[in-house]
Design an enzyme around this catalytic site. Structure first.
Site, short mmCIF file in Angstrom:
data_model
loop_
_atom_site.label_atom_id
_atom_site.label_comp_id
_atom_site.label_asym_id
_atom_site.label_seq_id
_atom_site.Cartn_x
_atom_site.Cartn_y
_atom_site.Cartn_z
CG ASP A 175 120.71 85.90 57.92
OD1 ASP A 175 120.01 84.94 57.54
OD2 ASP A 175 121.90 86.06 57.60
N1 URA Z 1 122.74 86.66 52.94
C1 URA Z 1 122.95 86.59 54.27
O1 URA Z 1 124.02 86.17 54.71
N2 URA Z 1 121.98 87.01 55.08
C2 URA Z 1 120.81 87.53 54.63
O2 URA Z 1 119.95 87.92 55.43
C3 URA Z 1 120.60 87.59 53.25
C4 URA Z 1 121.60 87.14 52.42
#
Ligand code: URA
Length: 237
Positions: free
Chosen positions: A102
């Site tokens: 993310d």
């Molecule tokens: N899980 C999440 O919620 N975000 C990420 O970036 C990776 C795994």
């Protein structure tokens, strides 16, 4: 592959620059000077020398990046900077991130132009470990840990697969999962009534984030690390 293209891929110069260098006799193939840019070579077999230096062809490149927050792990984005923009310009060609983190997640991100390896690392049936360091809104109870480890309902068709929780501190855990569902860690924490304050990936496929890499920095993988990744997540019998 054409000789001029090979030289471009080896970052010797632009197409017109390498053509000029070839014309000037700066390039030898198997010890013979070659002056035509369209000469076909086999990069794996032919030995190409530029100004006396052997150019060793590498078909694939592999980088480990410590992704900073605020950057998207995509090759293009209309709004935000992408992880590719952190690479030197001459290192970006055909390179893409292996999976996504993310925008606000930091940590270990692999970048490569090796589609087959990326596919293997991301294939769900290969169960490749991904380890996240999670700063929590609240401490986890023993019951929460059991639920997370057994699998939780995050609103998908199926519960999440088995996970491993290692408590580092009241508000800090390491969570190992073998899936890569959308916002998976955040949704898992939400499923047990918790929240994520900070998320960073610390390992992927047996490879650990190099502590020497500050956020935004990257480096090439060593041959040993590439070998480790190649064997990651062999299909479970
Ligand atoms: N899980 C999440 O919620 N975000 C990420 O970036 C990776 C795994």
């Amino acid at each position: 592959m054409r000789l001029d293209r090979f030289l471009c891929e080896m970052n010797i110069g632009t197409r017109s620059q390498v053509k000029a260098l070839i014309r000037q006799g700066a390039v030898r193939v198997n010890d013979i000077p070659v002056k035509n840019a369209d000469r076909k070579i086999n990069p794996d077999l032919d030995q190409v020398f530029y100004k006396g230096q052997r150019l060793q062809y590498r078909r694939y490149v592999y980088y480990m990046m410590n992704k900073p927050a605020g950057i998207v792990s995509a090759t293009v984005d209309g709004v935000s900077d992408t992880v590719l923009s952190l690479l030197e310009e001459n290192q970006r060609k055909n390179v893409f991130p292996v999976g996504r983190l993310d925008k606000d997640t930091t940590g270990l991100l692999l970048l490569t132009n090796d589609g087959a390896l990326a596919h293997r690392l991301l294939a769900p049936e290969r169960h490749v470990d991904k380890v996240y360091q999670v700063t929590l809104e609240h401490p986890l109870s023993e019951a929460d840990i059991c639920r997370l480890e057994e699998g939780v309902d995050i609103g998908d068709e199926t519960f999440t697969g088995p996970a491993l929780v290692k408590v580092l501190d009241r508000y800090l855990i390491l969570l190992t999962i073998q899936e890569g569902r959308y916002h998976q860690v955040k949704r898992m924490m939400f499923a047990v009534g918790n929240g994520v304050v900070k998320l960073g990936r610390v390992a992927f496929g047996g490879l650990h984030l190099d502590p020497a890499l500050a956020e935004g920095q990257y480096r090439e993988l060593t041959p040993k690390e590439i070998e480790l990744l190649s064997g990651a997540g062999q299909p479970k019998k």
